[in-house]
Write a protein that holds these residues in place. Structure first.
Motif, mmCIF file in Angstrom:
data_model
loop_
_atom_site.group_PDB
_atom_site.id
_atom_site.type_symbol
_atom_site.label_atom_id
_atom_site.label_comp_id
_atom_site.label_asym_id
_atom_site.label_seq_id
_atom_site.Cartn_x
_atom_site.Cartn_y
_atom_site.Cartn_z
ATOM 1 N N THR A 5 -4.013 -40.303 63.321
ATOM 2 C CA THR A 5 -4.388 -41.586 62.732
ATOM 3 C C THR A 5 -5.820 -41.494 62.214
ATOM 4 N N ALA A 6 -6.032 -41.966 61.008
ATOM 5 C CA ALA A 6 -7.380 -41.934 60.423
ATOM 6 C C ALA A 6 -7.734 -43.304 59.857
ATOM 7 N N SER A 107 -7.004 -48.051 46.609
ATOM 8 C CA SER A 107 -6.514 -46.679 46.650
ATOM 9 C C SER A 107 -7.609 -45.752 47.168
ATOM 10 N N ALA A 108 -8.866 -46.181 47.101
ATOM 11 C CA ALA A 108 -9.962 -45.317 47.566
ATOM 12 C C ALA A 108 -9.875 -45.090 49.071
ATOM 13 N N SER A 109 -9.850 -46.167 49.845
ATOM 14 C CA SER A 109 -9.751 -45.992 51.299
ATOM 15 C C SER A 109 -8.361 -45.484 51.661
ATOM 16 N N GLY A 110 -7.347 -45.872 50.887
ATOM 17 C CA GLY A 110 -5.973 -45.471 51.175
ATOM 18 C C GLY A 110 -5.789 -43.959 51.134
ATOM 19 N N PHE A 111 -6.223 -43.329 50.060
ATOM 20 C CA PHE A 111 -6.027 -41.882 49.961
ATOM 21 C C PHE A 111 -7.027 -41.095 50.797
ATOM 22 N N ALA A 112 -8.186 -41.666 51.094
ATOM 23 C CA ALA A 112 -9.112 -40.981 52.006
ATOM 24 C C ALA A 112 -8.509 -40.944 53.408
ATOM 25 N N GLY A 316 -14.298 -71.359 40.314
ATOM 26 C CA GLY A 316 -13.301 -70.301 40.136
ATOM 27 C C GLY A 316 -13.342 -69.211 41.191
ATOM 28 N N VAL A 317 -14.430 -69.152 41.961
ATOM 29 C CA VAL A 317 -14.478 -68.161 43.038
ATOM 30 C C VAL A 317 -13.632 -68.681 44.194
ATOM 31 N N LEU A 318 -12.640 -67.893 44.599
ATOM 32 C CA LEU A 318 -11.681 -68.347 45.608
ATOM 33 C C LEU A 318 -12.206 -68.147 47.020
ATOM 34 N N ARG A 319 -12.849 -67.030 47.248
ATOM 35 C CA ARG A 319 -13.462 -66.775 48.557
ATOM 36 C C ARG A 319 -14.415 -65.606 48.458
ATOM 37 N N THR A 320 -15.240 -65.468 49.484
ATOM 38 C CA THR A 320 -16.189 -64.356 49.491
ATOM 39 C C THR A 320 -16.079 -63.593 50.810
ATOM 40 N N LEU A 321 -16.449 -62.321 50.753
ATOM 41 C CA LEU A 321 -16.489 -61.473 51.944
ATOM 42 C C LEU A 321 -17.825 -60.755 51.939
ATOM 43 N N ILE A 322 -18.420 -60.581 53.094
ATOM 44 C CA ILE A 322 -19.665 -59.814 53.173
ATOM 45 C C ILE A 322 -19.371 -58.503 53.886
ATOM 46 N N ALA A 323 -19.664 -57.391 53.236
ATOM 47 C CA ALA A 323 -19.446 -56.075 53.857
ATOM 48 C C ALA A 323 -20.782 -55.351 53.993
ATOM 49 N N SER A 324 -20.854 -54.496 55.000
ATOM 50 C CA SER A 324 -22.042 -53.665 55.225
ATOM 51 C C SER A 324 -21.719 -52.232 54.818
ATOM 52 N N PRO A 325 -22.742 -51.410 54.646
ATOM 53 C CA PRO A 325 -22.472 -49.984 54.432
ATOM 54 C C PRO A 325 -21.690 -49.449 55.622
ATOM 55 N N GLY A 326 -20.771 -48.552 55.365
ATOM 56 C CA GLY A 326 -19.914 -48.047 56.432
ATOM 57 C C GLY A 326 -19.924 -46.529 56.539
ATOM 58 N N LEU A 327 -19.220 -46.053 57.551
ATOM 59 C CA LEU A 327 -19.120 -44.626 57.838
ATOM 60 C C LEU A 327 -18.056 -43.975 56.959
ATOM 61 N N GLY A 328 -18.057 -42.660 56.963
ATOM 62 C CA GLY A 328 -17.033 -41.918 56.251
ATOM 63 C C GLY A 328 -15.715 -41.959 57.000
ATOM 64 N N ALA A 329 -14.692 -41.375 56.387
ATOM 65 C CA ALA A 329 -13.349 -41.345 57.010
ATOM 66 C C ALA A 329 -13.410 -40.589 58.322
ATOM 67 N N ARG A 330 -12.654 -41.072 59.320
ATOM 68 C CA ARG A 330 -12.661 -40.402 60.622
ATOM 69 C C ARG A 330 -11.314 -40.526 61.310
ATOM 70 N N LEU A 331 -11.031 -39.552 62.181
ATOM 71 C CA LEU A 331 -9.793 -39.569 62.947
ATOM 72 C C LEU A 331 -9.983 -40.469 64.141
#
Ligand code: PMV
Length: 335
Positions: A5-6, A107-112, A316-331
Motif C-alpha cells: 500500500t502506498a 492522476s498525479a497522486s494516482g500514478f505516483a 461562483g466559488v463553490l468551496r475552498t480547501l487549504i493544503a500544506s506542502p507535503g511529503l513524497g510518495a511512501r509505502l
C-alpha cells in the motif's frame, strides 16, 4: 501473495508542463516545477493475487473503476509485470482524498501511488528517480509526486525517457520552521464534474495548431530559472509572479489553438481578480490554474485563512480547501 500500500500527495505546478516531445512515453517538451501537497492525495493497495481470474480488478473510491480507468491501470501494471517477470493479474484498491465530484481527482497522486504500490507488491525496489520515470509513464505530472515539497521535472534528452525524471529542489522547502517561508496552497473549486478536455488531447491540439505554442515552449526555461532562484531565496513574491505568468502563458497558448481550448468559467476570472485585489491590500497571494476551471492560490501560511475566506465569498466559488506542502510518495506499514 504479495501486496503493498502506498500513499502520495498531488502536486500543483508553478511552472507548467504543457506539451509532449513523445506521447507514447509521456515525455515532456519542457521542464516543469511544482509543489507537492499534503491533504489532497491518493492511497492505493496493489496485490498480485490473480485479480478476477482473467483481468485486473480495480476499485476506485469504493466502486468498480470505469473501463477507461481500469484499462489505464492495466496498461501501467503490464509494465511492472514485465519488469518483475510476473504474470499474475492484480487487485487494485485506490482512494482519493479529494472530495468526490470536485473535479480535482488527480492522476498525479494516482500514478505516483500506483507506481510505488505496484513495484512494492512485485518485489521491485526502485530508486526514487526510477520510480519517477515509471510514474511518468502513467501521467506526466505523476513523476513529480514521487517527491515532497518543491520539485523540478527534467524533460530529459534521451529517446527512451530514462532521464525524464523529477527531483526534489530543496528538502524541506515550503515548510521551513522560520515562519517567513511557510506556504499554503488554497484550492478554490469553481465547478463540479469532469473537465471538458483531457490534458493529453489538449496538449496535442495546442502543439499542432496554436501559433503561440512555440513561444510558450521557448519561455519555460526562463521561468524555471526564475522559480528556482525564488525558492532558493525564499522569495514568495518572486515565485508567485512566475507562477501567475506561467499559468497565463500556458492558457494563452491553449486558447489560441484551433478549435480554441478555454478551461475558465466566470468564477475562474472572479477568483483571479480577487487574488489581485488581495495583493493590493497587502497579501502575499498568487494564483495558478491547471487544465480546468479551478483556481489554486499560493500564499503565506499566516494569511491562508483570510485568503481562503475571501475566495470562498467570491461569486461562483463553490468551496475552498487549504493544503500544506507535503511529503513524497511512501509505502505504508500494513500491506
Ligand atoms: O500529468 P497530466 O498529463 O495530467 O498533465 C498535467 C498538466 C497540467 O496540470 C495542466 C500542468 C502541470 O504541470 O501539472
Amino acid at each position: 501473495m504479495k501486496a503493498a500500500t502506498a500513499v502520495a500527495g498531488t502536486n500543483i505546478a508553478l511552472v507548467k508542463y504543457w506539451g509532449k516531445r513523445d506521447e507514447v512515453l509521456n515525455l515532456p517538451a519542457t521542464g516543469s516545477l511544482s509543489l507537492t501537497l499534503d491533504r489532497l492525495g491518493t492511497r492505493t493497495r496493489v496485490a498480485f493475487d490473480g485479480g478476477d481470474g482473467t483481468h485486473d480488478r480495480v476499485t476506485l473510491d469504493g466502486a468498480p473503476a470505469s473501463e477507461k480507468v481500469a484499462t489505464r491501470v492495466t496498461r501501467f501494471l503490464d509494465r511492472v509485470r514485465a519488469r518483475a517477470g510476473i504474470a499474475a493479474r492484480a487487485t487494485v484498491v485506490t482512494d482519493n482524498s479529494v472530495p468526490t465530484a470536485s473535479g480535482l481527482a488527480s492522476s498525479a497522486s494516482g500514478f505516483a501511488a500506483l507506481a510505488l504500490a505496484a513495484t512494492g507488491a512485485a518485489g521491485l525496489a526502485l530508486a526514487p528517480t526510477e520510480l519517477s520515470v515509471l510514474a511518468r509513464l502513467g501521467s506526466g505530472s505523476a513523476a513529480r509526486s514521487i517527491f515532497g515539497g518543491f520539485v523540478e521535472m527534467a524533460p530529459g534528452t534521451r529517446a527512451d525517457g530514462s532521464d525524464a525524471a523529477a527531483h526534489p529542489l530543496d528538502a524541506g522547502a515550503g515548510w521551513d520552521a522560520s515562519a517567513s517561508w511557510n506556504v499554503r496552497l488554497i484550492v478554490a473549486i469553481t465547478a463540479t464534474g469532469e473537465k471538458a478536455l483531457g490534458s493529453t488531447a489538449a496538449m496535442r491540439r495546442t502543439a499542432e495548431t496554436s501559433p503561440y505554442y512555440d513561444a510558450w515552449v521557448r519561455g519555460v526555461d526562463g521561468d524555471l530559472a526564475a522559480a528556482r532562484a525564488a525558492i532558493a531565496a525564499r522569495d514568495l513574491e518572486a515565485l508567485g509572479a512566475v507562477a501567475e505568468r506561467s499559468a497565463l502563458r500556458m492558457h494563452a497558448s491553449a486558447m489560441a489553438a484551433d478549435p480554441p481550448i478555454l478551461y475558465w468559467n466566470p468564477a475562474t476570472i472572479a477568483a483571479m481578480a480577487r487574488v489581485r485585489a488581495l495583493r493590493v491590500e497587502g497579501a502575499s497571494a498568487f494564483f495558478t490554474i491547471d487544465a480546468g476551471p479551478h483556481v489554486k492560490v499560493l500564499c503565506d501560511a499566516r494569511e491562508a485563512e483570510a485568503v481562503a475566506a475571501a475566495l470562498a465569498e467570491t461569486p461562483g466559488v463553490l468551496r475552498t480547501l487549504i493544503a500544506s506542502p507535503g511529503l513524497g510518495a511512501r509505502l505504508e506499514e500494513s500491506a
